[in-house]
Scaffold this active site. Structure first.
Site, PDB file in Angstrom:
ATOM      1  CG  ASN A 146      -0.315  -0.135   2.517  1.00 54.29           C
ATOM      2  OD1 ASN A 146       0.758  -0.720   2.655  1.00 54.29           O
ATOM      3  ND2 ASN A 146      -0.951   0.404   3.543  1.00 54.29           N
ATOM      4  N   GLY A 200       9.415 -12.340  -4.362  1.00 55.96           N
ATOM      5  CA  GLY A 200       8.762 -13.631  -4.314  1.00 55.96           C
ATOM      6  C   GLY A 200       7.603 -13.599  -3.346  1.00 55.96           C
ATOM      7  N   GLY A 202       5.220 -14.435  -0.029  1.00 51.64           N
ATOM      8  CA  GLY A 202       5.472 -14.507   1.398  1.00 51.64           C
ATOM      9  C   GLY A 202       5.652 -15.917   1.928  1.00 51.64           C
ATOM     10  N   PRO A 203       4.772 -16.866   1.571  1.00 51.28           N
ATOM     11  CG  PRO A 203       2.657 -17.820   1.359  1.00 51.28           C
ATOM     12  CD  PRO A 203       3.494 -16.678   0.857  1.00 51.28           C
ATOM     13  CB  VAL A 205      10.804 -15.371  -1.167  1.00 50.00           C
ATOM     14  CG1 VAL A 205      11.992 -14.456  -0.892  1.00 50.00           C
ATOM     15  CG2 VAL A 205      10.969 -16.050  -2.524  1.00 50.00           C
ATOM     16  N   GLY A 206       9.479 -15.208   1.681  1.00 49.88           N
ATOM     17  CA  GLY A 206       9.385 -14.525   2.966  1.00 49.88           C
ATOM     18  C   GLY A 206       9.685 -15.452   4.133  1.00 49.88           C
ATOM     19  CD  GLU A 244       2.338  -0.509  10.529  1.00 53.74           C
ATOM     20  OE1 GLU A 244       1.142  -0.742  10.863  1.00 53.74           O
ATOM     21  OE2 GLU A 244       2.672  -0.136   9.406  1.00 53.74           O
ATOM     22  CB  CYS A 278      -1.826   0.204   8.559  1.00 57.01           C
ATOM     23  SG  CYS A 278      -0.447   1.339   8.768  1.00 57.01           S
ATOM     24  CD  GLU A 454       8.288   0.021  10.838  1.00 60.36           C
ATOM     25  OE1 GLU A 454       8.718  -1.062  10.423  1.00 60.36           O
ATOM     26  OE2 GLU A 454       7.430   0.690  10.224  1.00 60.36           O
TER      27      GLU A 454
END
Length: 472
Positions: A146, A200, A202-203, A205-206, A244, A278, A454
């Site tokens: 976002n 890549g 998330g499931p 590469v992350g 976050e 957010c 942050e």
């Protein structure tokens, strides 16, 4: 369409074979970018490169680190128009806002972190002990779609300022600004391995990055569900984490406050980036006796939101970022209507829009059931919920009734009254009487909104470890 076949590892672009991900235009639905899925060997290479670069980067003089970070900011500033256009295409934010929020704001954040790096205090004394602060190590940064460059910057500019090295995995939905950043890092001359870019899912590469034994810290921004998954994996290696996550932020209007100003500002916060923010104020908590006035103000205000092509200067509300996101929001709206939730105000998109992911803004209310999904669940779209309150205590209870605690706002007769209520709210940031967002203040939330903070000097502290050295 931009097609990327290489990833930035150890100071050079390396070819990535295998499957790829396509990013689509939010405004037309057409493909705009293609990025590779990093293979396991590339994940390992990127983290190991960051680990090798860590001792030298951590030992680099503060002023030299600051100068290199400033050079990244300069390179980004030179490409600000390109960045804004790419983010508008991928995310849907109107171009005039992308120029300010998606391009200029990250540049200023890089410059701010250069200042923090130059003035960083790594040691102080407490009695006979020296308190030493050291870079946390290799930081894995996993960022959302976002505010793509903004969220990358919040993590890696601070990590680099602290002397840590980084591997960043941006969202494959809005990847272009991350590749532009990597090109700017190369141009600025940061040492090899200090910054690495992988793309890549998330499931795959992350999660591989989070599990890597040489990663010391994971900084993640995204959904609460994904954040919980990251925390579970990171806990296996006792890694430091900053999360976050989501929000369901309330804007409280107390009796005697400027109702017109509060309604206008709350609606603007909710609709920013088509609700894909957010810390958006998505709940308007107002005195029960003022509901009629609130409805009139909302109907008048929502009529001013011109929905359309985000490249059109007259557009105030662009599309959502993806077909999946638009479908989720539409389903939420349909379910609320079917359940009988009253509609206080809504808009209708004009005819002739390009084939993107447009969703008309809507305001539900009054909603008295605090257990309602409209009140409890993050929607991440142009949907505002109005909740009536019966006094200050009730307003505070309603604001605090969700599992989230990212942001809030208070509108009161004076600053003292606003501050009194702000202290009672379980939220990481509270705006009083329309005060502007402060990018140098710490940002983060309570509850399911995440862990850690942050932004600003306190954000940089999150990338430092503390050591106590006792002296004779």
């Amino acid at each position: 369409m931009r097609v990327y076949r290489e990833l930035f590892i150890d100071g050079e672009w390396r070819a990535a074979d295998g499957p790829s991900h396509v990013a689509y235009s939010a405004r037309t639905g057409e493909p705009v970018a293609e990025v590779p899925e990093a293979a396991p060997a590339m994940v390992d290479a990127a983290v190991r490169a960051a680990a090798r670069a860590l001792p030298q980067w951590a030992a680099t003089a503060h002023v030299d680190r600051a100068a290199l970070i400033e050079r990244v900011a300069d390179a980004l500033a030179d490409r600000a128009d390109e960045i804004a256009a790419a983010v508008t295409e991928e995310v849907g934010m109107p171009l005039r806002l992308s120029q300010r929020l998606q391009a200029a704001a990250p540049v200023e954040a890089w410059r701010a972190n250069a200042r923090y790096a130059a003035s960083l205090e790594e040691e102080r004394r407490i009695a006979r002990s020296r308190i030493v602060r050291e870079p946390v190590g290799v930081v894995v940064a996993i960022t959302p779609w976002n505010y793509p460059l903004h969220q990358i910057t919040a993590k890696i500019a601070a990590a680099l300022a602290a002397g840590a090295t980084v591997v960043v995995k941006p969202s494959e939905i809005a990847p272009t600004s991350a590749f532009i950043l990597a090109e700017c890092v190369a141009k600025a001359g940061l040492p090899a391995g200090v910054f690495n870019l992988l793309t890549g899912a998330g499931p795959t590469v992350g999660e591989s990055l989070v599990r890597h034994p040489l990663a010391a810290m994971v900084s993640f921004t995204g959904s609460t569900a994904a954040g919980i998954r990251v925390a579970e994996i990171a806990a296996g290696g006792m890694k430091r984490i900053t999360l976050e996550l989501g929000g369901k932020s309330a804007s409280i209007v107390l009796e005697g406050a400027d109702l017109a100003k509060a309604v206008k500002a709350t609606l603007a916060s909710c609709m920013l980036n088509s609700g894909q923010t957010c810390n958006a104020l998505t709940r308007l908590v107002v005195p029960r006796g003022r509901l009629g006035e609130v409805a009139e103000l909302l109907r008048a205000a929502i009529a001013t939101y011109r929905i359309g092509d985000p490249l059109d200067a007259a557009t105030r509300l662009g599309p959502l970022a993806s077909a999946e996101q638009a479908q989720r929001v539409r389903q939420t709206i349909a379910a609320a209507r079917a359940a009988g939730a009253p509609v206080m105000a809504e808009a209708t998109p004009p005819d002739g829009l390009p084939g993107g992911y447009y969703v008309a803004p809507i305001v539900f209310g009054p909603v008295d059931d605090f257990a309602s999904s409209l009140v409890q669940d993050e929607i991440f779209g142009p949907v505002l919920v109005v909740q009536p309150h019966d006094g200050e205590d009730d307003a505070v209870a309603l604001a605090n009734c969700t599992r989230y605690g990212l942001a809030a706002a208070v509108w009161a007769v004076d600053a003292d009254a606003a501050m009194r209520v702000a202290r009672r709210l379980r939220a990481g940031q509270v705006d009083c009487n329309g005060a502007a967002f402060n990018p140098e203040a710490p940002f983060g939330g309570f509850g399911l909104s995440g862990l850690g903070r942050e932004n600003g000097p306190l954000g940089l502290d999150g990338f430092l470890e503390t050591k106590s050295v006792q002296m004779p």
